[in-house]
Motif scaffolding. Structure first.
Motif, mmCIF file in Angstrom:
data_model
loop_
_atom_site.group_PDB
_atom_site.id
_atom_site.type_symbol
_atom_site.label_atom_id
_atom_site.label_comp_id
_atom_site.label_asym_id
_atom_site.label_seq_id
_atom_site.Cartn_x
_atom_site.Cartn_y
_atom_site.Cartn_z
ATOM 1 N N THR A 16 27.484 57.322 32.757
ATOM 2 C CA THR A 16 28.158 56.552 33.807
ATOM 3 C C THR A 16 29.573 57.053 34.006
ATOM 4 O O THR A 16 30.267 57.370 33.036
ATOM 5 C CB THR A 16 28.202 55.049 33.434
ATOM 6 O OG1 THR A 16 26.890 54.599 33.112
ATOM 7 C CG2 THR A 16 28.742 54.232 34.589
ATOM 8 N N THR A 17 29.977 57.123 35.267
ATOM 9 C CA THR A 17 31.343 57.507 35.608
ATOM 10 C C THR A 17 32.016 56.365 36.351
ATOM 11 O O THR A 17 31.422 55.757 37.248
ATOM 12 C CB THR A 17 31.357 58.777 36.483
ATOM 13 O OG1 THR A 17 30.861 59.876 35.705
ATOM 14 C CG2 THR A 17 32.761 59.109 36.949
ATOM 15 N N PHE A 18 33.249 56.070 35.979
ATOM 16 C CA PHE A 18 34.027 54.999 36.586
ATOM 17 C C PHE A 18 35.225 55.598 37.316
ATOM 18 O O PHE A 18 35.947 56.425 36.762
ATOM 19 C CB PHE A 18 34.533 54.021 35.518
ATOM 20 C CG PHE A 18 33.440 53.313 34.773
ATOM 21 C CD1 PHE A 18 32.934 52.112 35.226
ATOM 22 C CD2 PHE A 18 32.929 53.855 33.600
ATOM 23 C CE1 PHE A 18 31.924 51.454 34.530
ATOM 24 C CE2 PHE A 18 31.932 53.214 32.899
ATOM 25 C CZ PHE A 18 31.428 52.014 33.369
ATOM 26 N N GLN A 19 35.411 55.166 38.552
ATOM 27 C CA GLN A 19 36.607 55.522 39.328
ATOM 28 C C GLN A 19 37.601 54.375 39.187
ATOM 29 O O GLN A 19 37.259 53.216 39.440
ATOM 30 C CB GLN A 19 36.245 55.712 40.803
ATOM 31 C CG GLN A 19 35.157 56.734 41.062
ATOM 32 C CD GLN A 19 35.686 58.153 41.102
ATOM 33 O OE1 GLN A 19 36.892 58.375 41.195
ATOM 34 N NE2 GLN A 19 34.791 59.120 41.036
ATOM 35 N N SER A 26 43.945 46.429 37.705
ATOM 36 C CA SER A 26 42.521 46.348 38.031
ATOM 37 C C SER A 26 41.929 45.200 37.217
ATOM 38 O O SER A 26 42.059 45.178 35.991
ATOM 39 C CB SER A 26 41.799 47.652 37.681
ATOM 40 O OG SER A 26 42.154 48.689 38.557
ATOM 41 N N LYS A 36 32.263 45.243 31.050
ATOM 42 C CA LYS A 36 33.698 45.371 31.316
ATOM 43 C C LYS A 36 34.484 45.669 30.034
ATOM 44 O O LYS A 36 35.371 46.521 30.023
ATOM 45 C CB LYS A 36 34.233 44.131 32.018
ATOM 46 C CG LYS A 36 33.933 42.810 31.344
ATOM 47 C CD LYS A 36 34.289 41.654 32.262
ATOM 48 C CE LYS A 36 34.076 40.327 31.560
ATOM 49 N NZ LYS A 36 32.655 40.124 31.172
ATOM 50 N N MET A 352 37.251 44.921 40.063
ATOM 51 C CA MET A 352 36.187 45.866 39.722
ATOM 52 C C MET A 352 35.010 45.061 39.180
ATOM 53 O O MET A 352 35.058 44.542 38.070
ATOM 54 C CB MET A 352 36.705 46.865 38.682
ATOM 55 C CG MET A 352 35.834 48.063 38.468
ATOM 56 S SD MET A 352 36.633 49.186 37.287
ATOM 57 C CE MET A 352 35.561 50.623 37.443
ATOM 58 N N GLY A 358 26.787 49.894 36.453
ATOM 59 C CA GLY A 358 28.139 50.418 36.428
ATOM 60 C C GLY A 358 29.109 49.424 37.023
ATOM 61 O O GLY A 358 28.980 48.212 36.791
ATOM 62 N N ALA A 359 30.064 49.900 37.802
ATOM 63 C CA ALA A 359 31.075 49.014 38.378
ATOM 64 C C ALA A 359 31.675 49.651 39.615
ATOM 65 O O ALA A 359 31.740 50.874 39.735
ATOM 66 C CB ALA A 359 32.161 48.726 37.355
ATOM 67 N N LYS A 360 32.115 48.803 40.542
ATOM 68 C CA LYS A 360 32.813 49.294 41.730
ATOM 69 C C LYS A 360 33.759 48.213 42.228
ATOM 70 O O LYS A 360 33.548 47.017 41.988
ATOM 71 C CB LYS A 360 31.831 49.700 42.836
ATOM 72 C CG LYS A 360 30.923 48.580 43.312
ATOM 73 C CD LYS A 360 29.953 49.110 44.356
ATOM 74 C CE LYS A 360 28.999 47.999 44.824
ATOM 75 N NZ LYS A 360 28.043 48.494 45.841
ATOM 76 N N TYR A 361 34.801 48.642 42.914
ATOM 77 C CA TYR A 361 35.775 47.707 43.448
ATOM 78 C C TYR A 361 35.207 46.992 44.675
ATOM 79 O O TYR A 361 34.429 47.562 45.449
ATOM 80 C CB TYR A 361 37.066 48.434 43.827
ATOM 81 C CG TYR A 361 37.858 48.906 42.624
ATOM 82 C CD1 TYR A 361 38.733 48.049 41.960
ATOM 83 C CD2 TYR A 361 37.719 50.206 42.142
ATOM 84 C CE1 TYR A 361 39.456 48.483 40.868
ATOM 85 C CE2 TYR A 361 38.445 50.641 41.042
ATOM 86 C CZ TYR A 361 39.310 49.771 40.406
ATOM 87 O OH TYR A 361 40.020 50.198 39.314
ATOM 88 N N ARG A 363 35.306 45.028 48.388
ATOM 89 C CA ARG A 363 35.906 45.372 49.677
ATOM 90 C C ARG A 363 36.544 44.169 50.352
ATOM 91 O O ARG A 363 37.509 44.312 51.087
ATOM 92 C CB ARG A 363 34.854 45.974 50.616
ATOM 93 C CG ARG A 363 34.268 47.287 50.143
ATOM 94 C CD ARG A 363 33.325 47.873 51.190
ATOM 95 N NE ARG A 363 32.288 46.944 51.577
ATOM 96 C CZ ARG A 363 31.150 46.773 50.917
ATOM 97 N NH1 ARG A 363 30.915 47.475 49.822
ATOM 98 N NH2 ARG A 363 30.235 45.906 51.333
#
Length: 590
Positions: A16-19, A26, A36, A352, A358-361, A363
């Protein structure tokens, strides 16, 4: 600061990659076991590995092209995070993989240097016979490159009872080992000492510090900010006892109570100072977080549920204080939290949201709904009725729903019992987004949204069924409706009903309405009523100014609704109530 973190076989994240946002706060949010805390722990382990490699093998061990052997550690030397055993660092507790050379777990962090060039460092771990091995397996660093300074504060990692004076290297080592709570007094002493030096330099050759210099010091200096914040929020200040390395080993920090009067703190008379540890757990948690955030030695701060011990008001104050710090310094804070009090006011772009993948911010604010449901917030009690009934009425406030229910009863219509009321002040498009979020939690959900027209053009509302024609891409399970009259209160402006509710003559009611330049025509209930009635500001007429019906007659909108006769109820109201009844009716199985 970090902007990308990639994990390979670390705990729950196999690949997994996190931005990440490289600056600011955050908020890492999600249900229990969503990952988390795992992200924070991964970065803490990366910092630990970086620290021990640098300390034991030298800075060259982190540079591009290094080919040295891995560094071995026993289980009791591994301290950045608490694990039952070292194999719990690996996904599915499996540390051996046939296609690997033993180094099967990897953590890579990327950041940008002052020239905006991307830098990266990847560390890998292996486990053999309960011994952990660490090495660098990917790097583009060259001699002289600066690495991010990361501090991890795990849950309940408060201030320790006794703290020895440490060198800068020892403190960095403590942070790298996940023991940041054990250096808070050292950081406080550093801030106080640095402040004394600054004050002495500013005063040199003068009887006192210039006002402009003093104002700048109070605004920018970490010690000044710390003391001011403690006084404002807790009504106390910190006193660092004089430390002499020839005689003292431990650092003493005490608290005194008092009041902040302007820029000066006035101590309560006869108040005896007490040790820092005498304060409550919430204060100690707050102080640990805030001191680390202020410290110039920390650029990226990892906070795992720092709100756990804090009252909701202190949670909000902590976030506000951290936001002031990051705005002034450009620091990066990653905060894992379950607090809906914090998340409710957070900018969605800073939240996030974690899921199994995974995770994403986020909108927009509407995306918080399903997140809050998973956190057990005040939205959650509505979820079970929604799942049971699958019918929803979105209104501007609960009083609108009470009016509709009362008018249905007065009209001889049966108000559905299987209907969930959801107050929401958003626009039609915002309500549609809310509905879509809720429908992901409640498959088969149907909804009607009704709101005031306010200043929306009358031509955008369908004269027959109240459909909002300005909303594009309608959803088949959601009916978006808008009152043709400016406010729902416009449908209560029946002089006869108002007179009955107020026990006053109709003529007196007409006089009260005339003050608002309004005369009610005989076709009051019709869809084609005069524009003056359609566009009247019903809320103000009803209850929002000195000439309102509530001020003159002491009556409320609900009381007027209760006094209405069936023939006085407007056709728009009847139309909407029938739509609600039809939505809630059981499906026709014939």
């Amino acid at each position: 600061m970090l902007h990308i973190v990639s994990l390979t076989r670390f705990k729950r994240f196999n690949q997994t990659t996190f931005q990440l946002l490289p600056t600011g706060i955050s908020f890492l949010a999600g249900g229990n076991n969503s990952g988390k805390s795992t992200l924070l722990q991964a970065i803490a382990v990366w910092e630990f590995c970086r620290s021990i490699l640098e300390n034991e093998r030298g800075p060259a061990s982190l540079l591009a092209g290094y080919t040295g052997q891995g560094l071995g550690l026993s289980s009791d030397e591994f301290s950045p995070i608490a694990v039952a055993s070292l194999k719990h660092l690996w996904t599915n507790l499996t540390s051996q993989h046939a296609d690997q050379d033993g180094y099967s777990l990897a953590i890579e962090c990327k950041w940008r240097d002052v020239a905006n060039a991307e830098k990266n460092l990847k560390v890998a771990l292996a486990l053999a016979n309960d011994r952990l091995f660490v090495k660098q397996v990917g790097s583009n660093l060259v001699a002289g490159d600066a690495l991010p300074s990361v501090a991890y504060l795990p849950p309940f990692a408060g201030i320790v009872s006794r703290e020895n004076k440490m060198s800068a290297a020892d403190r960095r080592s403590m942070i790298g080992r996940g023991l940041a709570g054990g250096i808070i007094r050292n950081l406080i002493l550093d801030m106080q000492t640095a402040n004394e030096r600054k004050r002495a330099a500013l005063k040199e050759g003068r009887s006192k510090i210039k006002n402009s210099d003093l104002a700048a010091l109070r605004r920018d200096d970490p010690w000044e900010i710390l003391q001011s914040t403690m006084a404002k929020i807790f009504g106390l200040q910190l006193v660092v006892e004089p430390f002499n390395e020839l005689f003292h080993t431990s650092i003493r920090v005490e608290c005194v109570k008092g009041l902040l009067e302007g820029a000066k703190f006035k101590r309560h008379p006869n108040y005896k100072s007490r040790d820092l540890m005498a304060e409550g757990s919430g204060f100690l948690q707050w102080t640990s977080v805030y001191v680390l955030a202020l410290s110039p030695t920390v650029r990226t701060l990892l906070l795992d549920e720092p709100d756990a011990h804090l009252h909701p008001s202190l949670q909000s104050q902590l976030v506000e204080a951290l936001e002031d710090i990051v705005q002034a310094s450009g620091k990066q804070v990653l905060m894992a939290t379950h607090s809906t009090e914090i998340l409710r006011w957070a900018d969605p772009a800073s939240v996030m949201a974690f899921s199994s993948n995974g995770a994403k911010y986020l909108r927009d604010h509407e995306q918080k709904i399903s997140l809050f449901l998973g956190l057990g917030s005040n939205y959650a009690p509505k979820l079970d009725p929604l799942r049971k009934f699958k019918t929803l009425l979105i209104v501007e406030n609960a009083s609108d729903a009470r009016l509709l229910k009362t008018l249905a009863t007065r009209a001889g219509l049966v108000w559905p019992a299987n209907l969930v009321i959801w107050p929401w002040t958003g626009s039609s498009n915002e309500r549609k987004n809310l509905f879509l979020q809720l429908q992901t939690e409640v498959p088969g959900l149907k909804a009607i949204s009704i709101r005031d027209r306010d200043d929306q053009s009358l031509e955008t509302v369908d004269a027959n069924d109240l459909r909002d024609k300005s909303t594009h891409s309608p959803h088949p399970d959601m009916q978006i409706r808008v009152w043709r009259r400016r406010h729902i209160e416009n449908y209560l402006l029946s002089p006869a009903a108002i007179a009955r509710a107020a026990a006053r003559p109709v003529a007196e009611v007409n006089e009260a309405l005339a003050v608002h330049a309004l005369t009610i025509p005989d076709n009051f209930i019709e869809k084609g009523v005069a524009a003056a009635v359609l566009d009247a500001r019903g809320k103000e007429i009803m209850q929002k100014n000195a000439d309102s019906l509530r001020s003159k007659f002491g009556i409320t909108p609900v009381e007027i609704a209760e006094a209405m006769q069936p023939e006085e109820i407007c056709l728009d109201i009847i139309e909407l109530i029938n739509q609600i009844i039809q939505m809630c009716a059981p499906p026709n199985l014939n």
